[in-house]
Design a protein around this motif. Structure first.
Motif, PDB file in Angstrom:
ATOM      1  N   ARG A 140       0.788  -1.206   0.000  1.00 36.69           N
ATOM      2  CA  ARG A 140       0.000   0.000   0.000  1.00 36.69           C
ATOM      3  C   ARG A 140       0.830   1.270   0.000  1.00 36.69           C
ATOM      4  N   SER A 141       2.092   1.096  -0.296  1.00 36.99           N
ATOM      5  CA  SER A 141       2.928   2.285  -0.142  1.00 36.99           C
ATOM      6  C   SER A 141       2.529   3.368  -1.132  1.00 36.99           C
ATOM      7  N   TRP A 142       2.026   2.945  -2.320  1.00 38.47           N
ATOM      8  CA  TRP A 142       1.641   3.983  -3.281  1.00 38.47           C
ATOM      9  C   TRP A 142       0.536   4.831  -2.717  1.00 38.47           C
ATOM     10  N   ARG A 143      -0.318   4.177  -1.951  1.00 43.91           N
ATOM     11  CA  ARG A 143      -1.436   4.951  -1.422  1.00 43.91           C
ATOM     12  C   ARG A 143      -0.927   5.957  -0.387  1.00 43.91           C
ATOM     13  N   ILE A 144       0.004   5.494   0.440  1.00 45.31           N
ATOM     14  CA  ILE A 144       0.548   6.392   1.455  1.00 45.31           C
ATOM     15  C   ILE A 144       1.247   7.565   0.799  1.00 45.31           C
ATOM     16  N   LEU A 145       2.018   7.255  -0.230  1.00 47.49           N
ATOM     17  CA  LEU A 145       2.771   8.324  -0.882  1.00 47.49           C
ATOM     18  C   LEU A 145       1.830   9.326  -1.525  1.00 47.49           C
ATOM     19  N   ALA A 146       0.802   8.793  -2.187  1.00 46.35           N
ATOM     20  CA  ALA A 146      -0.157   9.697  -2.816  1.00 46.35           C
ATOM     21  C   ALA A 146      -0.809  10.558  -1.749  1.00 46.35           C
ATOM     22  N   ALA A 147      -1.189   9.908  -0.644  1.00 45.70           N
ATOM     23  CA  ALA A 147      -1.831  10.655   0.434  1.00 45.70           C
ATOM     24  C   ALA A 147      -0.888  11.726   0.965  1.00 45.70           C
ATOM     25  N   LEU A 148       0.380  11.336   1.105  1.00 49.54           N
ATOM     26  CA  LEU A 148       1.373  12.287   1.585  1.00 49.54           C
ATOM     27  C   LEU A 148       1.417  13.516   0.698  1.00 49.54           C
ATOM     28  N   ALA A 149       1.509  13.272  -0.597  1.00 46.75           N
ATOM     29  CA  ALA A 149       1.583  14.381  -1.535  1.00 46.75           C
ATOM     30  C   ALA A 149       0.335  15.241  -1.419  1.00 46.75           C
TER      31      ALA A 149
END
Lengths: 307, 492, 373, 279
Positions: free
Chosen positions: B8-17
């Motif tokens: 799920r790291s892509w989701r975290i990164l997107a959320a971060l951005a």
């Protein structure tokens, strides 16, 4: 070997300064007294309820400030310190009620107490301001006594802090090992399920332990606020000092806390007298050495080991 | 296990951005919505807006004395402002085009020195009240709105640090880059000052007017052209004590006890420079690590055979030390104090133990200066119960100097504040603690006072006129001896 | 999606986020929010790794961070080294410092480990403050200029942002790699059941030391970038407040994922910068927010986010069996928490093991009682 | 460890020493002699069961062999090497595998990860930070083989926290077998299992490789007598009988001190869920 060498060095340095060694001893014991008041409450909560209460320093500060306000109102140190301790006992109980929500889960529990510590410190600032202040000692304990062979004196109140700590230690021991309440508390710590089967409300017992620890911290706050002073940041300083003592002594061991308080107090007083600049390094170095050699402290049991 | 991890790291990164972006815009919105000093975007016609705000606030405000007194005192202390003040509400219509000037004030609002932060902000606010401002509220972070200089509205932004340089720089950056502060007043402590000097050097159009940071090198070595100090440094505050101790008190051999960092080094250094030059000696220099509560073991190291003990520390430490020195020695050996140890901000808490202590310092309670009495009265009016101390006076003097210079240039900060900074360097006026002029490094040459605590107040022994940054020694020689440290000066 | 394409997808997402951010935010936000949360996140990731993967709660990470920062500052400002040489040495100092912390605390666990590392952290702080010949005491080092990289000045914000972002991605990738190696598996074994790990031939001490050393890389990198960012380092950069701040970053972010540290760092940075706009009692609010996050989710914001995510997925009917393990461990914290509890020394292991067993019949724990299923 | 990872560090036995030799081991607790001068060898491929009633000293003996307890006197030898004073992890690296009575697993790890952890534990690459794809493939193959050997096919990705009690025991055996040990110690593997699970376990134990020496400390007669080649019976710390399962079953002394009790226990078990009397 190392211990003998260190002991020899300490004796040698003490002889060098002659008349000051008594002062180092007394200072060490005074510090030990305050540390023990703090550490015994902390270790009580850890040993019996298994909570690492990082808000213990906050309770110290709030206890001291409450006593300060009460002393200004009533003019009586004992009433002020007593009511201050009652107030922190109450606050500590409230903290337990919040903690109960995550009880048994170590890290979140510790983090909650950390959050509470931050809030407490800021509320102390909001209510009492940042100006440092102190309590006046009770009339009977004002003034100093002469130290033989020196121009130095020793304040009576400091000596009474040692007495206060010894009294608190004695009371704790009597309470835990000589009363029904004490055996219930110890039983709850050993096996809370069994105690609750016996019809005792464990939460009530744990609440009592938290209240006792809060009262001890509040009392320490009044004592420390009298012979030292109360200010922002004192909560962290005293928490750190009592953590050292608790850890060095072995978590959960009140006897260990007493011994470690004396050891750390004496090491600190000695280091401050002889190696002023590096005194803090010596104190923390001692703790690191103790823990590196005995990971569970001087009197720690293996029960919390990973083993 | 790679799969589980990468899941799920892509989701975290997107959320971060997303959160970064969202937060950034939110941050801007909030600051405009929340602080009355709606200063970040000039397009919003802030002058009109703030004036209305200011008006309502004034009506709602409990601080009736502030408006009236501000007018009264500004009449006698600054000539130009009265007319502007009268015109301020009428100007509302025409002032729309004028970009407001933002003053950022920074002091220690958290941590062990929080009380000093309160005092500092009192000083800043008093100066702004003189220019037609009204208090937004009682709390330290409540600002002043409605002040004007030469028709230009002044906005105040308040930030706090915890006395560490890192936090001070971040807070200042927030004021300068986020809130658009043109002038920064502060900081409080020495090492914060050095850090801010470096930061402000990179922003030449912003001007730093020091609060109470007493580090010598804020101005002495490698000065920054946009840093101004209208007060003394740690060494200047201690000027004259060494000589007084040797000549008047007859001490020949002393010991020093001080906190172990640069500010006390300056104080001890200044005392010893004078004392040793006259032939005195130092028996022992005891340095106490910051964070020490219990001074008893340090008191025990003081040799029995010295004539006096000089101690330099501040806040809680001063209280602990004086109390414990008293308890442990009965003051068998006389004490000489550093400036902050017996500053008016702690004098009350020191109580009778401080009685008779000799020190040098920037503020006395009986200077007889009309400006001082006016200031004291004014302070008590606006902030009941407060009395002058180094922090409120210094922040007041800093803010007032900046406002006066602004007035002289008509609020013109164009060309990288060149005219303003030039005017500021030329400021020369009689502050509540005496006359001030700046030297070439934009460091004040000011009066100091030898003083003795008498009946809980600082009484003048002697006024030491126009003390400069090199304590009257030859400049090159003074600088060449290097920064004061644990064992500099050597003193025999 | 395959594992590889997922990695690629997350890298692409990171690349997009990194390249878009500078265009969207002001210079101030870029520096003080974005860059700050990235380097704080890098330092936080080293702690999140220790806690989340190896079950080692360390309060000495700020010290490791500080050692690297100080080494670089000392070599450049006091010894005139070229910045990149100093950076290389400082980067190596991180794992070495981590190793030393690990060696000292290799036998401690749980709360004792926390306190021992706290003592080490405070020791390093006081060393920096007191040992002036090397550290310049309380004042520390000021005026440190960030280096230039291929002719680009890292004192400028955009380049610094890109470099920090690349380091952050590298740190995450590095930790992911480690997690996939034998050592990574051993760390998780240490976290879940140290005694049993030993019975499989592992030395818990060696595993602990190794985990500390590995985490030291990230802490060191964070320390180096923090000095570029602050232009300074002083004891105030590594004091107890900073140590607690780092712990809060990790706890708010959650330790389930290394990336959580960045989320936590962002949250803390935003709070620090904007909370004073809302209240005069910033610390109270920060403390309260922290308490609420801990109360709501033991896995911090990551836990909340992933929980929402998998709930949404379930609502949309995306049942992905391959990730079933993950979803369960995320949404049902209670399954994981007892192990963490026993690592922090809160309970006798036997009790926990008994609780852990999903028993069809009544099970019996170490004390010989029945605990209901 | 750079290229690849080898999964077996310990040297193979090349001489005639038995994989496990216990020599005159004694251990007392206070005044109580928990184990009194016990000696035995276990040969490769042999399955030895240690039986005994409550407090007979089985657990103490077990703990001495695996290194949790130091004996007061006597020696423990693995492949001829004296390991009496070595810590557990060093014995493991020398070819000893053990299971735990109360299943002791890693709640956050999957079945495959448990096996992988156990596989690597006896190799020098156990803390390796390198990953060669060949090594990974090999490791994955060994892992799959072991997972299916202990009958957990299809459960590779399941976290241990979701396994049934029986599956946990299978996993325990799998972990003990993973490093290809010379000696495997099984601590009451059948305790708490259902009848069905017990059958599965018996089968698993019977199918163990014929090069491994197995010591089974068991209190369940059925399992022990079905699985073991040889049995020794302890009573109050002393060995009161040894021999084949059939010899033991007919030994009057054993019947007197032990079997009667065991039969009683069996009848109890049928009426309640609690099977374990060894406390």
């Amino acid at each position: 070997m190392a211990g003998v060498a260190l002991g020899g060095y300490i004796v040698e340095r003490s002889l060098e300064i002659g008349d000051r060694s008594l002062l180092v001893l007394l200072n060490g014991l005074t510090a030990a007294g305050l540390y023990f008041l703090m550490a015994s409450g902390f270790t009580l909560v850890f040993g019996l309820v298994r909570v690492t209460n990082l808000a213990h320093g906050g309770l110290y500060l709030l206890g001291g400030y409450t006593a300060l306000s009460l002393q200004r109102m009533t003019g009586n140190w004992f009433i002020a310190a007593g009511l201050g301790a009652v107030a922190t006992a109450g606050l500590s109980t409230v903290l337990y009620l919040v903690l109960r929500r995550v009880h048994g889960d170590g890290l979140p529990e510790t983090m909650l107490t950390l959050g509470a510590a931050i809030v407490m410190a800021d509320q102390a600032l909001a209510n009492w301001g940042g100006v440092p202040s102190d309590l006046d000692p009770p009339a009977a304990l004002r003034g100093s006594i002469d130290l033989p062979g020196s121009i130095l004196l020793y304040p009576k109140f400091r000596l009474s802090v040692v007495a206060m700590a010894m009294l608190a230690g004695l009371c704790l021991w009597l309470l835990l090992y000589r009363t029904r309440l004490g055996s219930t508390i110890r039983a709850s710590a050993d096996d809370s399920d069994m105690v609750s089967i016996l019809g005792i409300r464990v939460e009530l017992v744990f609440c009592t332990v938290f209240a006792m620890a809060g009262a001890l911290a509040g009392l320490a706050g009044a004592a420390g606020g009298t012979y030292l002073s109360l200010a922002q940041g004192e909560d962290n300083r005293i928490l750190l000092a009592s953590l050292i003592v608790v850890i060095a002594g072995g978590l959960g061991s009140i006897g260990g806390a007493a011994v470690a308080a004396v050891v750390i107090g004496l090491v600190e007083a000695f280091a401050q007298t002889h190696h002023a600049i590096f005194s803090v390094l010596i104190t923390f170095g001692t703790l690191i050495a103790i823990l590196a050699l005995r990971p569970h402290g001087i009197f720690g049991s293996q029960q919390d080991d990973r083993a | 296990m790679r799969n589980l991890g990468a899941g799920r790291s892509w989701r975290i990164l997107a959320a971060l951005a997303a959160v970064v972006v969202l937060a950034a815009s939110c941050g801007d919105d909030d600051s405009t919505a929340d602080t009355p000093s709606a200063g970040t975007e000039p397009v919003e016609a802030p002058a009109g807006a703030t004036d209305t705000d200011g008006g309502t606030d004034a009506d709602d405000s409990m601080e009736e004395p502030s408006a009236g007194d501000a007018e009264a005192s500004s009449d006698d202390s600054s000539d130009g402002s009265a007319s502007d003040e009268g015109g301020s509400s009428d100007d509302a219509g025409t002032a729309e085009a004028i970009e407001p000037i933002t003053i950022g004030a920074i002091s220690t609002l958290d941590g062990p020195f929080a009380a000093l932060g309160d005092f500092s902000m009192h000083g800043v606010k008093l100066a702004l009240l003189e220019y037609g401002g009204t208090l937004d509220g009682d709390a330290t972070r409540d600002t002043v709105t409605g002040a004007e200089v030469a028709g230009v509205p002044i906005e105040l932004v308040i930030e706090g640090s915890d006395a560490t340089p890192d936090v001070a720089v971040e807070a200042t950056r927030r004021m300068v880059e986020q809130d658009g502060a043109n002038i920064v007043i502060g900081p409080l402590s020495g090492d914060e000052g050095l850090a801010l000097k470096d930061y402000i050097r990179e922003h030449p159009d912003v001007t730093l007017v020091n609060g109470t940071s007493a580090s010598q090198d804020l101005t002495l070595r490698d000065p920054s052209p946009n840093v101004f100090r209208f007060g003394g440094d740690g060494a200047m505050w201690t000027f004259g004590v060494g000589t007084y101790a040797y000549e008047e008190l007859g001490h020949r051999r002393i010991a020093t006890v001080a906190e172990d960092y640069s500010y006390p080094y300056d104080q001890v250094g200044a005392v010893l420079t004078e004392f040793c030059a006259l032939g005195g000696t130092v028996a022992e220099r005891i340095w106490v690590p910051l964070g020490t509560q219990d001074y008893s073991s340090f008191v025990a190291q003081i040799p029995d055979d010295v004539d006096a003990v000089f101690f330099a520390m501040g806040g809680t430490d001063a209280i602990n030390f004086v109390k414990q020195y008293d308890e442990f020695t009965g003051q068998a050996i006389p004490l000489i104090a550093g400036p902050t140890a017996v500053d008016q901000s702690v004098l009350n808490e020191l109580g009778s133990r401080a009685e008779g202590l000799v020190s040098s310092g920037p503020v006395v309670d009986d200077s007889g200066l009309a400006e001082f009495d006016t200031f004291a009265e004014y302070l008590d009016d606006v902030f009941p119960g407060q009395t002058p101390n180094t922090f409120n006076v210094y922040y007041y003097v800093a803010t007032k100097s900046a406002l006066q210079a602004l007035e002289e240039v008509g609020g013109d900060l164009s060309d990288g504040s060149a005219a303003f900074q030039a005017a500021l360097a030329q400021q020369s006026w009689t502050t509540p603690i005496g006359p001030v002029v700046l030297d070439d490094n934009r460091q004040a040459v000011v009066d100091m006072y030898l003083r003795r605590v008498t009946d809980g107040a600082q009484a003048t022994i002697e006024t030491l006129p126009l003390v400069n940054a090199t304590l009257g020694f030859d400049r090159d020689a003074y600088i060449a001896q290097g920064s004061f440290s644990r064992d500099n000066p050597s003193c025999g | 999606m395959t594992a590889r394409s997922k990695v690629l997808a997350s890298l692409a997402a990171a690349a997009v986020a990194v390249s878009v951010t500078p265009a969207l935010v002001s210079d101030f936000v870029l520096l003080q929010i974005a860059i700050k949360s990235l380097w704080l996140g890098i330092a936080g990731a080293s702690l999140a790794f220790l806690i989340g993967q190896a079950g080692l709660i360390s309060l000495a990470q700020t010290a490791v961070f500080g050692v690297s920062g100080y080494v670089m500052a000392i070599l450049v400002l006091d010894h005139g080294w070229g910045v990149w040489f100093a950076v290389a040495v400082a980067a190596a100092a991180g794992p070495i410092a981590g190793l030393i912390v690990g060696v000292i605390s290799r036998r401690a666990a749980g709360l004792y480990l926390m306190m021992l590392t706290l003592a080490i952290g405070v020791f390093v702080f006081f060393f920096a403050q007191q040992y002036q010949p090397i550290t310049r005491g309380h004042t520390g080092f000021n005026g440190f200029d960030a280096p230039t990289l291929f002719g680009i000045d890292l004192n400028d914000r955009r380049p610094l942002f890109y470099v920090t972002a690349v380091v952050a991605v590298a740190v995450v990738a590095g930790f992911r790699y480690v997690m996939a190696t034998s050592a990574g598996l051993a760390y998780r074994g240490l976290r879940d059941n140290p005694k049993r790990l030993q019975a499989l031939g592992y030395s818990t001490e060696a595993t602990t030391v190794s985990a500390f050393a590995v985490s030291g890389f990230a802490a060191g990198a964070g320390g180096v970038i923090s000095v570029w960012y602050n232009g300074a380092i002083s004891p105030g950069s590594i004091d107890l407040t900073r140590t607690i701040e780092l712990l809060i970053v990790v706890m708010i972010g959650g330790t389930l994922r290394i990336e959580g540290a960045f989320l936590g760092a962002l949250a803390v940075t935003l709070l620090q910068n904007y909370v004073s706009d809302f209240t005069n009692r910033t610390e109270t609010l920060v403390g309260a927010v922290f308490m609420v996050v801990v109360l709501v989710s033991r896995q911090g914001l990551t836990g909340i986010l992933l929980g929402l995510g998998s709930r949404a997925q379930r609502a949309l009917g995306w049942v992905r069996s391959r990730d079933s393990t993950l979803d369960r461990s995320v949404t049902d914290d209670s399954r994981r928490s007892p192990e963490h509890a026993s690592r922090t020394g809160q309970h006798a292991p036997s009790q926990q093991q008994a609780r852990r067993l999903p028993c069809e019949t009544l099970e019996r724990d170490g004390r010989g009682e029945y605990s209901p299923p | 460890m750079l290229p690849g990872v080898t999964w077996s560090e310990h040297t193979r036995r090349t001489h005639q020493d038995p994989p496990l030799r216990v020599e005159r081991v004694s251990r007392s607790f206070g005044g109580l002699r928990a184990v009194d001068g016990i000696s035995f060898d276990v040969e490769a491929g042999e399955r030895l069961a240690v039986l005994g009633p409550n407090g007979a000293g089985k657990s103490t003996l077990f703990n001495v062999i695996c290194g949790d307890l130091l004996p007061d006197s006597g020696r423990v030898l693995l492949n001829g090497e004296d390991v009496t004073s070595l810590a557990l992890q060093h014995r493991v690296r020398r070819g000893l595998g053990r299971t735990y009575q109360t299943s002791s697993v890693f709640a956050g790890l999957s079945v495959a990860e448990h096996i992988a952890l156990a596989l690597r534990g006896s190799s020098s690459g156990r803390l390796s930070l390198s990953m060669s794809s060949r090594g990974r493939r090999e490791a994955a193959r060994s892992t799959e083989r072991l997972v299916s050997l202990v009958g957990l096919e299809g459960r590779s990705a399941t976290p241990a926290s979701e396994l049934s009690h029986g599956e946990l025991r299978q996993l325990e055996v799998g972990m003990a077998l993973a490093p290809d040990p010379d000696v495997i110690l099984l601590d009451e593997p059948a305790a708490g299992l259902s009848a069905h699970e017990r059958t599965g376990l018996t089968e698993l134990l019977l199918n163990l490789s014929d090069t491994v020496a197995t010591v089974l400390v068991e209190h369940d007669m059925d399992v022990a007598l079905t699985v073991a080649d040889r049995v020794i019976v302890l009573e109050s710390g002393s060995m009161i009988a040894k021999g084949s399962p059939s010899q033991i079953e007919s030994d009057p002394l054993v019947r007197a001190v032990y079997l009667g009790e065991q039969h009683k226990a069996r009848s109890e078990r049928s009426s309640g869920p609690k099977a374990d009397l060894d406390r």
